[in-house]
Design a protein around this motif. Structure first.
Motif, PDB file in Angstrom:
ATOM      1  N   SER A   1       0.821  -1.218   0.000  1.00  0.00           N
ATOM      2  CA  SER A   1       0.000   0.000   0.000  1.00  0.00           C
ATOM      3  C   SER A   1       0.854   1.267   0.000  1.00  0.00           C
ATOM      4  CB  SER A   1      -0.923   0.009   1.223  1.00  0.00           C
ATOM      5  OG  SER A   1      -0.170   0.056   2.428  1.00  0.00           O
ATOM      6  N   GLN A   2       2.167   1.093   0.186  1.00  0.00           N
ATOM      7  CA  GLN A   2       3.101   2.222   0.236  1.00  0.00           C
ATOM      8  C   GLN A   2       2.664   3.260   1.286  1.00  0.00           C
ATOM      9  OE1 GLN A   2       4.525   3.685  -3.638  1.00  0.00           O
ATOM     10  NE2 GLN A   2       3.555   1.909  -4.602  1.00  0.00           N
ATOM     11  N   THR A   3       2.330   2.737   2.455  1.00  0.00           N
ATOM     12  CA  THR A   3       1.907   3.604   3.563  1.00  0.00           C
ATOM     13  C   THR A   3       2.999   3.770   4.614  1.00  0.00           C
ATOM     14  OG1 THR A   3       0.879   1.655   4.581  1.00  0.00           O
ATOM     15  CG2 THR A   3      -0.552   3.104   3.302  1.00  0.00           C
ATOM     16  N   GLY A   4       4.188   3.264   4.332  1.00  0.00           N
ATOM     17  CA  GLY A   4       5.278   3.394   5.287  1.00  0.00           C
ATOM     18  C   GLY A   4       6.445   2.515   4.911  1.00  0.00           C
ATOM     19  N   TYR A   5       7.247   2.147   5.925  1.00  0.00           N
ATOM     20  CA  TYR A   5       8.467   1.370   5.727  1.00  0.00           C
ATOM     21  C   TYR A   5       8.526   0.243   6.738  1.00  0.00           C
ATOM     22  CZ  TYR A   5       9.809   5.446   2.973  1.00  0.00           C
ATOM     23  OH  TYR A   5       9.825   6.454   2.043  1.00  0.00           O
ATOM     24  N   VAL A   6       9.093  -0.875   6.284  1.00  0.00           N
ATOM     25  CA  VAL A   6       9.199  -2.060   7.126  1.00  0.00           C
ATOM     26  C   VAL A   6      10.667  -2.445   7.260  1.00  0.00           C
ATOM     27  CG1 VAL A   6       8.621  -4.495   7.340  1.00  0.00           C
ATOM     28  CG2 VAL A   6       6.919  -2.896   6.459  1.00  0.00           C
ATOM     29  N   PHE A   7      11.057  -2.784   8.490  1.00  0.00           N
ATOM     30  CA  PHE A   7      12.426  -3.202   8.765  1.00  0.00           C
ATOM     31  C   PHE A   7      12.407  -4.470   9.607  1.00  0.00           C
ATOM     32  CE2 PHE A   7      12.477   1.366   8.166  1.00  0.00           C
ATOM     33  CZ  PHE A   7      13.574   1.558   7.324  1.00  0.00           C
ATOM     34  N   GLU A   8      13.547  -5.160   9.629  1.00  0.00           N
ATOM     35  CA  GLU A   8      13.691  -6.241  10.596  1.00  0.00           C
ATOM     36  C   GLU A   8      13.455  -5.664  11.990  1.00  0.00           C
ATOM     37  OE1 GLU A   8      14.258  -9.447  10.070  1.00  0.00           O
ATOM     38  OE2 GLU A   8      14.366  -9.216   7.888  1.00  0.00           O
ATOM     39  N   HIS A   9      12.696  -6.386  12.808  1.00  0.00           N
ATOM     40  CA  HIS A   9      12.263  -5.802  14.076  1.00  0.00           C
ATOM     41  C   HIS A   9      13.437  -5.419  14.976  1.00  0.00           C
ATOM     42  CE1 HIS A   9      13.208  -9.456  16.275  1.00  0.00           C
ATOM     43  NE2 HIS A   9      12.786  -8.908  17.380  1.00  0.00           N
ATOM     44  N   GLN A  10      14.588  -6.082  14.800  1.00  0.00           N
ATOM     45  CA  GLN A  10      15.732  -5.764  15.656  1.00  0.00           C
ATOM     46  C   GLN A  10      16.581  -4.616  15.118  1.00  0.00           C
ATOM     47  OE1 GLN A  10      15.372  -8.452  13.819  1.00  0.00           O
ATOM     48  NE2 GLN A  10      17.285  -9.219  12.945  1.00  0.00           N
TER      49      GLN A  10
ATOM     50  N   VAL B   1      16.828  -1.395  14.961  1.00  0.00           N
ATOM     51  CA  VAL B   1      16.328  -0.154  15.531  1.00  0.00           C
ATOM     52  C   VAL B   1      16.995   1.064  14.890  1.00  0.00           C
ATOM     53  CG1 VAL B   1      16.169   1.206  17.645  1.00  0.00           C
ATOM     54  CG2 VAL B   1      15.671  -1.238  17.696  1.00  0.00           C
ATOM     55  N   HIS B   2      18.281   0.964  14.591  1.00  0.00           N
ATOM     56  CA  HIS B   2      18.990   2.103  14.004  1.00  0.00           C
ATOM     57  C   HIS B   2      18.406   2.470  12.640  1.00  0.00           C
ATOM     58  CE1 HIS B   2      21.914   0.997  17.126  1.00  0.00           C
ATOM     59  NE2 HIS B   2      22.322   2.250  17.053  1.00  0.00           N
ATOM     60  N   ALA B   3      18.069   1.467  11.844  1.00  0.00           N
ATOM     61  CA  ALA B   3      17.472   1.733  10.535  1.00  0.00           C
ATOM     62  C   ALA B   3      16.102   2.382  10.686  1.00  0.00           C
ATOM     63  CB  ALA B   3      17.352   0.431   9.733  1.00  0.00           C
TER      64      ALA B   3
ATOM     65  N   GLN C   1      15.230   6.171   9.387  1.00  0.00           N
ATOM     66  CA  GLN C   1      14.151   6.444   8.445  1.00  0.00           C
ATOM     67  C   GLN C   1      13.232   7.542   8.975  1.00  0.00           C
ATOM     68  OE1 GLN C   1      13.760   4.933   5.231  1.00  0.00           O
ATOM     69  NE2 GLN C   1      12.482   6.771   5.167  1.00  0.00           N
ATOM     70  N   ILE C   2      13.031   7.581  10.267  1.00  0.00           N
ATOM     71  CA  ILE C   2      12.242   8.660  10.872  1.00  0.00           C
ATOM     72  C   ILE C   2      12.913  10.001  10.607  1.00  0.00           C
ATOM     73  CG2 ILE C   2      11.521   9.663  13.081  1.00  0.00           C
ATOM     74  CD1 ILE C   2      11.061   6.792  14.082  1.00  0.00           C
TER      75      ILE C   2
END
Length: 399
Positions: free
Chosen positions: A342-351, A353-355, A359-360
């Motif tokens: 849906s291109q409503t945000g970004y997904v990362f590996e849950h661990q 945190v730096h990424a 991104q924020i």
């Protein structure tokens, strides 16, 4: 002829969270569409019973008046404990009280019993009612149980887990229809049914009412991040702590509306580390929570890395989209697919945190990209998650 439905659920208005809001919408929309729906539920108790003494949570006058259609079973004043044995006895108590109520209601003629799980013990009181009233059973599955019990790593007794698996298979086989709130549940449920089973599985996601959708975001000079929802055993609290610290170090405001068994631990961490840019909010009504989300630029979501949680579509993700608030999430599976496609945000590996925090910061410096993500949130929630549209799937079954 008007159909009559008994909805059985532990969570119902004014209980906060996705489950209570979901059952409220189903109850209201069925009654608005020529179906006489009644609710059999408990006194509000999640995350604790005492908070509902505050009338601020009883903010729907229409539901406050419908006392003849809402049956509330009294329960003991117990907090939702980390101790799984205590919770199981709590659920068994509810099952017993529901069975007693079903016996009192035995002369009622309900065409359907709509029962929501977890916990699965309520379903077995619904089986009793199904036989007693000769009703058809619609089983709603909001979580895969006992897999989610294993996923939070609080209980590993193999004998009892195997017993729960037998009960789970029995539960699916007894239903005439199965309703799910995540497409990720389909494969698992089909594996528990016979190969030649014709039991329909209907996808009915959580979502907003049309009146809740935010068309225009409030322009605010402050760049605020939000986390809203459960801080419990399925969430990765250590990652949430680290994000709070990193955002505070970058002078970014972080609002947290948190409740659940780990909420006190998170609160203590914030206070003991003097994270002054982290603002903690007490659990509040859905209206107030959506207002806070609307005033945020970006929202955060987390689940721990157990495979069972890859099948879940958390209700908070849809709430974020409802408020045109882009999502940055440490999730995988179904939730990750919805956000990405849906291109409503970004997904990362849950661990990672730096990424997530990086991104924020990127979005903070790119208002045009934020605007595009906001518009994608709006179009997605209107197209896929609007209750007034999706309730027709349930109406088609009943009618």
């Amino acid at each position: 002829m008007t159909k009559k439905v008994l909805i059985m659920t532990q969570n119902f208005y004014p209980v906060i969270g996705s489950a209570g809001n979901r059952m409220k919408n189903i109850f209201q929309l069925l009654n608005q569409n020529n179906v006489e729906a009644h609710i059999l539920t408990t006194e509000p108790a999640y995350p604790n019973k005492s908070m509902y003494k505050d009338r601020v949570f009883w903010d729907d006058e229409d539901l406050n008046k419908k006392t003849e259609k809402i049956i509330r079973v009294p329960i003991k004043d117990r907090n939702f404990s980390k101790n799984i044995i205590k919770r199981l006895f709590f659920f068994l108590e509810i099952m017993y009280r529901f069975i007693l109520l079903m016996w009192k209601l035995r002369k009622e003629k309900y065409d359907y019993i709509y029962v929501s799980t977890p916990p699965i013990f309520i379903v077995f009181s619904a089986f009793f009612g199904k036989k007693l009233m000769k009703s058809r059973l619609i089983l709603e599955v909001r979580d895969l149980w006992p897999d989610s019990l294993i996923g939070v790593k609080t209980f590993d007794n193999k004998v009892i887990i195997n017993l729960f698996r037998i009960l789970e298979k029995r539960m699916y086989k007894m239903a005439e229809y199965i309703v799910i709130n995540s497409k990720g549940f389909t494969k698992h449920i089909k594996s528990k049914l016979k190969e030649d089973s014709t039991t329909p599985i209907i996808y009915l996601p959580n979502g907003p009412r049309a009146s809740e959708i935010v068309e225009t975001k409030i322009v605010d000079k402050e760049f605020r991040i939000i986390y809203a929802g459960n801080i419990g055993l399925a969430q990765d609290i250590d990652r949430l702590k680290l994000i709070a610290r990193m955002l505070n170090d970058r002078d970014i405001y972080f609002d947290v509306i948190g409740y659940g068994v780990k909420a006190d631990e998170f609160t203590e961490y914030i206070h003991s580390n003097d994270l002054n840019n982290v603002v903690l909010h007490k659990p509040s009504t859905r209206k107030k929570s959506l207002e806070l989300i609307k005033n945020s630029k970006v929202a955060i979501a987390f689940l721990n890395d157990e495979d069972v949680f890859s099948t879940v579509l958390p209700g908070k993700l849809i709430d974020y989209m409802t408020c045109k608030t882009p999502i940055i999430a440490g999730v995988k599976g179904v939730a990750a697919k919805v956000i990405t496609e849906s291109q409503t945000g970004y997904v990362f590996e849950h661990q990672d945190v730096h990424a997530i925090v990086n991104q924020i910061v990127i979005l903070k410096n790119n208002p045009q990209k934020l605007l595009q993500l906001e518009e994608n949130c709006l179009s997605t929630v209107k197209e896929d998650f609007l209750w007034e549209k999706n309730i027709n799937k349930l109406l088609d079954i009943i009618s």
